[in-house]
Every structure is written in structure tokens, then in C-alpha cells.
Design an enzyme around this catalytic site. Structure first.
Site, PDB file in Angstrom:
ATOM      1  CE  LYS A  70       4.280 -10.300   1.655  1.00 21.85           C
ATOM      2  NZ  LYS A  70       5.063  -9.604   0.644  1.00 21.85           N
ATOM      3  CG  ASP A 106       4.896  -7.159  -3.036  1.00 17.91           C
ATOM      4  OD1 ASP A 106       4.455  -6.138  -2.494  1.00 17.91           O
ATOM      5  OD2 ASP A 106       5.131  -8.212  -2.426  1.00 17.91           O
TER       6      ASP A 106
END
Ligand code: ATR
Length: 275
Positions: A70, A106
């Protein structure tokens, strides 16, 4: 049937063989009748930038990004959405022309899923978030955007909680576990309760009927926190919500179509329950 026009999307991670994302997203393509496919690429740590170069040359339409890539992807895309910049993490890349745009889905994915089932809109509610990693920051950002009236961030390491509050300084504040008793929605964004961990992310004393208690842990699906929530009569929501919700947002960004949430939920549940 795969053919010469099939559009390719993928998840990159390491390890990635047990990812349930391929099951979820391919179920969505099938339900929507799209000639698209989603595969898992095991990309070695440190090679995420190479994977993005390959994405460009191979014409891959979209990438989901998971551990440990990420941060590298955050640094290597051509463009970041404002949201990804604020959160400081990218979990989704979309190819727009020849530019790669990094976003973070998310938190919004979790809220999308909560709105769908059990029908909870955090707008106007008091939200408590435990944790201060990328997932927590994404949830704090999305909750503020969705109009939560207050957000309490509780974390083992307080300095990280302070940084997480910085994502939404107008509504978020650092709090203690006891403060969670005042929250309508409590979200565990730590790894507490994962695997064989029998620890409770939140003491049962702060839980009560009427609250919605969410765990982002999905291995196992039924965590000690969710069991405690049910014990006091609260609504317990398992970790498939965020998994499905972020995949639904990625699907919509990549294909431009509305995601078939029900088919994705069914596929997720099946994939998680199979060995
Ligand atoms: P991610 O980016 O995937 O959200 P992360 O950055 O590793 O993951 O963050 C994990 C979160 O779980 C952190 O908030 C961590 O707390 P610290 O900031 O104090 O490290 C929290 N966490 C992990 N194990 C924990 C434990 N045993 N008890 C309490 N919090 C824990």
C-alpha cells in the site's frame, strides 16, 4: 468465456494465494454479464512499482492493492485522489487513459456495506473507531464525509491516534475505551481477534443493545468482539462488509457499472467458509 477482448483486473499482494477478492469480483463480473476477469498476482515486497509499470504496458484496467504494497503504490501512481492523499494509503488503482490513479475505498466501502446491511447510515451518528492504521484512517475519513456527528479514535499507541484524528480534525477526537459507551456505531479496525487471538478489542462493559458493532477482521468471521456484541443485544457486523464494499467501489470505478452487491456478498461468504 475468456477471449481476446477480455478486460483484466487484479489484486497485488504478498502472500495473496488465500485472497477472497478474486471470488468476490469475478462473481460480480459474472452477475453483471461483463467480459472482465480478476486475478491475483503475488508480487514480491519492494516490486510494486514494477507491477504498476506492467499494468501500464499490459493494459490492466484496475488493481486492488493489499499488504505489503500500500505504501509503495501510494508513492508510485501518477495521480492520487484527495481522499487517498489525506488517508496516506492506496488500496485501489484505476487506469484512466495512460494515467494510473490511486484511491482509497476501504472506509467508504465499509459504510456502503453498512448502509445496505444492516441498513445503518452513520450520518448523524456517533462513531467510535479502534485502531490507527490505514484501515482506521480510511474509516475515519469516510465517516466524517458521511456526516457522523462525532468520531472517537481509540488506539493502543496514542500518538498514532492523534495522527488519525488529523484526517478529520473537525469531528474526530482521541478518546479512551470507556468513551465508546457513548457511540452508536463501534468499529474495530485493529487486528485484535484475528486468527486464534481470543482478546476482546473492546471491553464488554462499553457495549449495549442498540449499538452497531463492526469488526473488520474476517479471519475468523465470528470474532470475540462480535460474540460479546450479540451477548448484550447489539447488532454484530462481520468483516465481510468492508471486503465486499471496497470491492464494489472498485468494480464501479473500473467498469462504470453499478456493483451487484448481493452476488458479491454471497461469493464472499462462500469463499471465506471454504477451506
Ligand atoms: P492497517 O494499516 O492494515 O490498518 P496497521 O498499520 O498494522 O494496519 O495497524 C494495526 C492497528 O492494530 C494499529 O492501530 C495497532 O495499534 P498500534 O498503533 O498501537 O500498533 C492495532 N493493534 C495491533 N495489535 C494490537 C493489540 N494486540 N492490541 C491493541 N491494538 C493492536
Amino acid at each position: 468465456m475468456l477471449n481476446g477482448r477480455t478486460q483484466v483486473t487484479a489484486v497485488i499482494g504478498h502472500p495473496v494465494a488465500h485472497s477472497v477478492s478474486p471470488a468476490i469480483v469475478n462473481a460480480a463480473y459474472e452477475a453483471a454479464g461483463l467480459d472482465w476477469v480478476f486475478v491475483a498476482f503475488d508480487v514480491q515486497p519492494g516490486r510494486a512499482a514494477d507491477a504498476l509499470t506492467a499494468m501500464r504496458s499490459l493494459g490492466v484496467r484496475g488493481l486492488s492493492v493489499t499488504m505489503p504494497h500500500k505504501d509503495d503504490v501510494f508513492a508510485s501512481v501518477d495521480e492520487l485522489t484527495e481522499r487517498a492523499t489525506t488517508i496516506g494509503a492506496v488500496n485501489c488503482v484505476t487506469r484512466v487513459g495512460d494515467r494510473l490513479v490511486g484511491d482509497n475505498t476501504d472506509g467508504r466501502g465499509l459504510l456502503l456495506s453498512l448502509a445496505d446491511d444492516p441498513g445503518t447510515d452513520v450520518g448523524g451518528l456517533a462513531v467510535g473507531v479502534i485502531g490507527a492504521g490505514g484501515a482506521a484512517r480510511s474509516i475515519v475519513s469516510a465517516s466524517a464525509e458521511a456526516g457522523a456527528t462525532s468520531i472517537v479514535v481509540v488506539n493502543r499507541t496514542e500518538s498514532r491516534a492523534v495522527a488519525t484524528v488529523g484526517v478529520a480534525p473537525l469531528v474526530a477526537r482521541v478518546g479512551s475505551l470507556a468513551d465508546l459507551a457513548e457511540c452508536d456505531v463501534i468499529i474495530n479496525a485493529t487486528s485484535v481477534g484475528m486468527g486464534d487471538d481470543t482478546a476482546l478489542a473492546v471491553p464488554i462493559e462499553v457495549l449495549r443493545a442498540g449499538q452497531v458493532v463492526v469488526d473488520i477482521v474476517y479471519h475468523p468471521l465470528d470474532t470475540p468482539l462480535l460474540r460479546a456484541a450479540r451477548q448484550v443485544g447489539a447488532t454484530a457486523v462481520d468483516g465481510l462488509g468492508m471486503l465486499v464494499g471496497q470491492a464494489a467501489l472498485a468494480f464501479a470505478m473500473w467498469t462504470g457499472e453499478v456493483a451487484p452487491l448481493d452476488a458479491m456478498r454471497r461469493a464472499a461468504r462462500l469463499a471465506v467458509s471454504s477451506p
